[in-house]
Design a protein around this motif. Structure first.
Motif, PDB file in Angstrom:
ATOM      1  N   THR A 195     -16.317  -4.140   3.545  1.00 15.08           N
ATOM      2  CA  THR A 195     -15.368  -5.200   3.897  1.00 15.08           C
ATOM      3  C   THR A 195     -16.081  -6.367   4.570  1.00 15.08           C
ATOM      4  OG1 THR A 195     -13.628  -3.553   4.132  1.00 15.08           O
ATOM      5  CG2 THR A 195     -13.251  -5.661   5.220  1.00 15.08           C
ATOM      6  N   GLN A 196     -16.970  -6.031   5.466  1.00 16.99           N
ATOM      7  CA  GLN A 196     -17.763  -7.052   6.166  1.00 16.99           C
ATOM      8  C   GLN A 196     -18.503  -7.936   5.149  1.00 16.99           C
ATOM      9  OE1 GLN A 196     -18.848  -6.940   9.849  1.00 16.99           O
ATOM     10  NE2 GLN A 196     -19.484  -8.991   9.245  1.00 16.99           N
ATOM     11  N   LYS A 197     -19.113  -7.277   4.148  1.00 17.74           N
ATOM     12  CA  LYS A 197     -19.852  -8.033   3.133  1.00 17.74           C
ATOM     13  C   LYS A 197     -18.906  -8.855   2.266  1.00 17.74           C
ATOM     14  CE  LYS A 197     -22.022  -4.581   1.073  1.00 17.74           C
ATOM     15  NZ  LYS A 197     -22.902  -3.795   0.211  1.00 17.74           N
ATOM     16  N   GLN A 198     -17.839  -8.180   1.823  1.00 12.93           N
ATOM     17  CA  GLN A 198     -16.961  -8.829   0.849  1.00 12.93           C
ATOM     18  C   GLN A 198     -16.263 -10.057   1.428  1.00 12.93           C
ATOM     19  OE1 GLN A 198     -13.683  -6.510  -0.654  1.00 12.93           O
ATOM     20  NE2 GLN A 198     -13.358  -7.890  -2.374  1.00 12.93           N
ATOM     21  N   TRP A 199     -15.802  -9.943   2.652  1.00 12.13           N
ATOM     22  CA  TRP A 199     -15.008 -11.028   3.225  1.00 12.13           C
ATOM     23  C   TRP A 199     -15.816 -11.908   4.174  1.00 12.13           C
ATOM     24  CZ3 TRP A 199     -10.184 -11.933   1.321  1.00 12.13           C
ATOM     25  CH2 TRP A 199      -9.604 -10.899   0.583  1.00 12.13           C
ATOM     26  N   GLY A 200     -17.052 -11.478   4.485  1.00 16.00           N
ATOM     27  CA  GLY A 200     -17.882 -12.259   5.407  1.00 16.00           C
ATOM     28  C   GLY A 200     -17.294 -12.302   6.805  1.00 16.00           C
ATOM     29  N   LYS A 201     -16.529 -11.290   7.172  1.00  8.14           N
ATOM     30  CA  LYS A 201     -15.879 -11.258   8.484  1.00  8.14           C
ATOM     31  C   LYS A 201     -15.845  -9.834   8.987  1.00  8.14           C
ATOM     32  CE  LYS A 201     -12.393 -14.765   7.673  1.00  8.14           C
ATOM     33  NZ  LYS A 201     -11.695 -15.522   8.643  1.00  8.14           N
ATOM     34  N   ASP A 202     -15.712  -9.694  10.275  1.00 10.81           N
ATOM     35  CA  ASP A 202     -15.521  -8.374  10.845  1.00 10.81           C
ATOM     36  C   ASP A 202     -14.122  -7.872  10.443  1.00 10.81           C
ATOM     37  OD1 ASP A 202     -16.804  -6.796  13.482  1.00 10.81           O
ATOM     38  OD2 ASP A 202     -14.692  -6.395  13.019  1.00 10.81           O
ATOM     39  N   PRO A 203     -14.011  -6.615  10.027  1.00  8.51           N
ATOM     40  CA  PRO A 203     -12.696  -6.100   9.612  1.00  8.51           C
ATOM     41  C   PRO A 203     -11.611  -6.250  10.693  1.00  8.51           C
ATOM     42  CG  PRO A 203     -14.412  -4.546   9.008  1.00  8.51           C
ATOM     43  CD  PRO A 203     -15.091  -5.621   9.799  1.00  8.51           C
ATOM     44  N   ALA A 204     -12.038  -6.337  11.959  1.00  6.71           N
ATOM     45  CA  ALA A 204     -11.053  -6.506  13.035  1.00  6.71           C
ATOM     46  C   ALA A 204     -10.429  -7.904  12.999  1.00  6.71           C
ATOM     47  CB  ALA A 204     -11.717  -6.260  14.387  1.00  6.71           C
ATOM     48  N   GLU A 205     -11.039  -8.823  12.221  1.00  6.07           N
ATOM     49  CA  GLU A 205     -10.480 -10.186  12.115  1.00  6.07           C
ATOM     50  C   GLU A 205      -9.675 -10.374  10.834  1.00  6.07           C
ATOM     51  OE1 GLU A 205     -13.734 -12.952  12.189  1.00  6.07           O
ATOM     52  OE2 GLU A 205     -14.648 -11.850  13.845  1.00  6.07           O
ATOM     53  N   LEU A 206      -9.549  -9.309  10.052  1.00  4.33           N
ATOM     54  CA  LEU A 206      -8.851  -9.450   8.757  1.00  4.33           C
ATOM     55  C   LEU A 206      -7.468  -8.808   8.804  1.00  4.33           C
ATOM     56  CD1 LEU A 206     -11.909  -8.645   6.486  1.00  4.33           C
ATOM     57  CD2 LEU A 206     -10.607 -10.772   6.426  1.00  4.33           C
ATOM     58  N   PRO A 207      -6.547  -9.287   7.961  1.00  2.00           N
ATOM     59  CA  PRO A 207      -5.200  -8.712   7.979  1.00  2.00           C
ATOM     60  C   PRO A 207      -5.177  -7.264   7.472  1.00  2.00           C
ATOM     61  CG  PRO A 207      -5.369 -10.390   6.262  1.00  2.00           C
ATOM     62  CD  PRO A 207      -6.663 -10.422   7.024  1.00  2.00           C
ATOM     63  N   ALA A 208      -4.324  -6.460   8.086  1.00  2.00           N
ATOM     64  CA  ALA A 208      -4.179  -5.045   7.728  1.00  2.00           C
ATOM     65  C   ALA A 208      -3.771  -4.888   6.261  1.00  2.00           C
ATOM     66  CB  ALA A 208      -3.148  -4.400   8.643  1.00  2.00           C
ATOM     67  N   SER A 209      -3.055  -5.870   5.732  1.00  2.00           N
ATOM     68  CA  SER A 209      -2.497  -5.750   4.379  1.00  2.00           C
ATOM     69  C   SER A 209      -3.579  -5.514   3.326  1.00  2.00           C
ATOM     70  CB  SER A 209      -1.702  -7.002   4.032  1.00  2.00           C
ATOM     71  OG  SER A 209      -2.545  -8.140   4.129  1.00  2.00           O
ATOM     72  N   ILE A 210      -4.787  -6.026   3.549  1.00  2.00           N
ATOM     73  CA  ILE A 210      -5.836  -5.935   2.517  1.00  2.00           C
ATOM     74  C   ILE A 210      -6.145  -4.468   2.193  1.00  2.00           C
ATOM     75  CG2 ILE A 210      -8.278  -6.392   2.003  1.00  2.00           C
ATOM     76  CD1 ILE A 210      -8.082  -8.967   3.601  1.00  2.00           C
ATOM     77  N   ILE A 211      -6.243  -3.649   3.213  1.00  2.00           N
ATOM     78  CA  ILE A 211      -6.651  -2.259   2.972  1.00  2.00           C
ATOM     79  C   ILE A 211      -5.479  -1.440   2.409  1.00  2.00           C
ATOM     80  CG2 ILE A 211      -6.224  -1.273   5.304  1.00  2.00           C
ATOM     81  CD1 ILE A 211      -9.375  -0.672   3.203  1.00  2.00           C
ATOM     82  N   LYS A 212      -4.277  -1.943   2.607  1.00  3.71           N
ATOM     83  CA  LYS A 212      -3.110  -1.213   2.083  1.00  3.71           C
ATOM     84  C   LYS A 212      -3.018  -1.328   0.563  1.00  3.71           C
ATOM     85  CE  LYS A 212      -0.088  -1.975   5.929  1.00  3.71           C
ATOM     86  NZ  LYS A 212       1.179  -2.573   6.199  1.00  3.71           N
ATOM     87  N   ARG A 213      -3.862  -2.179  -0.027  1.00  4.67           N
ATOM     88  CA  ARG A 213      -3.901  -2.236  -1.494  1.00  4.67           C
ATOM     89  C   ARG A 213      -4.386  -0.905  -2.078  1.00  4.67           C
ATOM     90  NH1 ARG A 213      -4.664  -7.028  -4.337  1.00  4.67           N
ATOM     91  NH2 ARG A 213      -6.389  -6.145  -5.532  1.00  4.67           N
ATOM     92  N   LEU A 214      -5.203  -0.203  -1.327  1.00  4.43           N
ATOM     93  CA  LEU A 214      -5.812   1.032  -1.840  1.00  4.43           C
ATOM     94  C   LEU A 214      -4.947   2.248  -1.531  1.00  4.43           C
ATOM     95  CD1 LEU A 214      -8.309  -0.744  -2.143  1.00  4.43           C
ATOM     96  CD2 LEU A 214      -9.626   0.983  -0.965  1.00  4.43           C
ATOM     97  N   PRO A 215      -4.733   3.122  -2.525  1.00  5.58           N
ATOM     98  CA  PRO A 215      -3.991   4.344  -2.211  1.00  5.58           C
ATOM     99  C   PRO A 215      -4.829   5.283  -1.340  1.00  5.58           C
ATOM    100  CG  PRO A 215      -4.214   4.050  -4.603  1.00  5.58           C
ATOM    101  CD  PRO A 215      -5.094   3.026  -3.943  1.00  5.58           C
ATOM    102  N   VAL A 216      -4.162   6.051  -0.495  1.00  3.00           N
ATOM    103  CA  VAL A 216      -4.801   7.168   0.213  1.00  3.00           C
ATOM    104  C   VAL A 216      -4.030   8.395  -0.239  1.00  3.00           C
ATOM    105  CG1 VAL A 216      -5.259   8.236   2.452  1.00  3.00           C
ATOM    106  CG2 VAL A 216      -5.389   5.736   2.208  1.00  3.00           C
ATOM    107  N   ARG A 217      -4.748   9.380  -0.778  1.00  2.00           N
ATOM    108  CA  ARG A 217      -4.042  10.542  -1.349  1.00  2.00           C
ATOM    109  C   ARG A 217      -4.583  11.842  -0.797  1.00  2.00           C
ATOM    110  NH1 ARG A 217      -5.186   8.349  -6.584  1.00  2.00           N
ATOM    111  NH2 ARG A 217      -3.599   6.810  -7.107  1.00  2.00           N
ATOM    112  N   PHE A 218      -3.682  12.755  -0.569  1.00  2.00           N
ATOM    113  CA  PHE A 218      -4.092  14.089  -0.134  1.00  2.00           C
ATOM    114  C   PHE A 218      -4.010  15.048  -1.321  1.00  2.00           C
ATOM    115  CE2 PHE A 218      -3.199  11.676   3.625  1.00  2.00           C
ATOM    116  CZ  PHE A 218      -4.301  11.971   4.418  1.00  2.00           C
TER     117      PHE A 218
END
Ligand code: UDP
Length: 407
Positions: A195-218
């Motif tokens: 994420t740091q590489k892709q967005w050029g920012k610390d993940p703590a400065e990015l919106p939560a919505s970006i990571i919600k694009r990815l499914p998390v499955r058990f």
């Protein structure tokens, strides 16, 4: 307001000069508008000038032409299809602007696109490469089993719960959201550096919505998407645009802001909205990247998968894609592409992804308020609507636009 801002406005006011208006007050810092030019008077007149030959522009062009409108499409690039453009090289269809996997749960969109092309059965199952260690994506039981040497969903959930116990409130940014979803181990190995590489920012400065694009499955299911329909157009994406734009006036290598434009009544603009208004409320931030395409003459299968993400921060590229795995062909060679994130500069870079954080969204809201007042210009697509749209969402948005304006 600067001269360039005036120029953008004059560009789409060309039609006014043709129709009735004698004088434009914005004219003061410019030479005579192009519509006073004699040669232009003899050019054909279009109902619509469509700026951008990606999905939004091409669908509008196609649908408006079907409704009897005279349409001209321009694009500053030398090809159609926007970032979905694919090119055949050595029998392989290359995704020239990064991996494009079509997926949707919208039956209307699926039916619509199937008029133009047949899809294969491709399902995206990418892998993450963290310093040479391979993990399954999206985050699912294969990932957790490898990482923690466990086998059951209960074990995985218990570990994640322990690792995310400190996030007690609603996550406020991407880092908190990621840790809440998958715990600190997955975050550190598979999310933080990427994420740091892709967005050029610390993940703590990015919106939560970006990571919600990815499914998390058990479950042991490594399909990257949850959608009902998924695939790659057999023979690539470009043919879709060729069909959409068939018989329509198309001018490539034509810059809306710099080049001579044909006379037109209305504009559908699909470029960056801040550029349209000459950045008067400030530049919107987009994420951008470059690609390095490599032919491997003696290698039939370079990495064994269509998409490999390099999730450490040191590797300079984010992903390598091997195109032949999207649309499989038996060939003794292969093409791969490295994807490098690069800093975005509004005047020089190709914008790819909007950075929808609070400050950018509030700048966008100001541009949108102006855009909503435009009597003869409409804005659509990822760049003009400043939305992290996938292809199916752009298609749905364009079809809706046509329904609203030309039922
Ligand atoms: N992401 C990550 N690690 C990965 C893949 C994705 O941390 O291996 C995060 C990253 O922040 C990325 C986001 O998930 O921006 C959305 O990923 P997606 O694959 O949807 O991005 P896209 O395909 O649009 O580039």
């Amino acid at each position: 307001m600067t001269c360039r801002a005036n120029k953008a406005i004059l560009r789409h006011k060309n039609y006014i000069c043709h129709e009735s208006e004698g004088h434009d007050p914005l004219n003061s810092c410019l030479p005579l508008p192009k519509c006073h030019n004699k040669s232009q008077m003899t050019q054909p007149s279009f109902d619509y000038l469509i700026v951008g030959a990606g999905f939004f522009g091409s669908i509008c062009a196609h649908e408006l032409t079907k409704r009897g409108k005279r349409v001209c499409v321009i694009d500053s690039r030398n090809h159609i299809g926007g970032n979905c453009y694919t090119e055949e090289r050595n029998g392989i269809h290359l995704h020239m602007y990064g991996p494009h996997i079509f997926h949707t749960s919208n039956p209307e969109v699926w039916q619509w696109i199937n008029q133009f092309v047949a899809f294969n059965q491709f399902t995206l199952r990418p892998v993450a490469n963290y310093k040479g260690e391979i993990f399954s994506l999206p985050f699912n039981m294969w990932t957790f089993a490898k990482l923690w040497n466990i086998t059951t969903p209960q074990e995985a959930k218990a570990i994640i719960e322990t690792q995310s116990a400190h996030i007690t409130q609603e996550p406020q940014n991407l880092e908190e959201q990621a840790i809440k979803l998958v715990g600190t181990d997955v975050y550190r190995k598979l999310i933080k550096g990427y994420t740091q590489k892709q967005w050029g920012k610390d993940p703590a400065e990015l919106p939560a919505s970006i990571i919600k694009r990815l499914p998390v499955r058990f479950t042991y299911d490594n399909n990257y998407f949850n959608d009902t329909y998924q695939g790659i157009p057999i023979g690539g994406y470009t043919q879709i645009f060729t069909q959409l734009l068939k018989g329509i006036e198309l001018r490539l290598n034509t810059d809306y802001f710099k080049d001579e434009l044909p006379a037109h009544d209305r504009v559908i603009y699909t470029g960056p909205i801040d550029k349209f208004y000459d950045y008067r409320f400030g530049e919107l931030e987009y994420k951008t990247q470059t690609f390095s395409h490599e032919f491997k003459a003696q290698e039939p299968n370079y990495q064994g998968v269509a998409m490999m993400n390099f999730t450490d921060v040191e590797t300079p590229y984010t992903r390598i894609i091997e195109h032949k795995h999207f649309d499989p062909v038996e060939l003794p060679h292969t093409w791969i592409s490295y994807e490098y994130p690069v800093p975005y500069k509004a005047s020089e870079s190709e914008p790819f992804y909007p950075v929808n954080d609070t400050s950018n969204n509030s700048i966008y809201a100001k541009y949108k308020a102006l855009a909503d007042q435009e009597p003869k210009v409409s804005f659509g697509g990822r760049l003009a609507e400043y939305k992290y749209y996938d292809m199916h969402q752009v298609i749905a948005s364009a079809l809706q636009f046509i329904r609203n304006h030309h039922p």
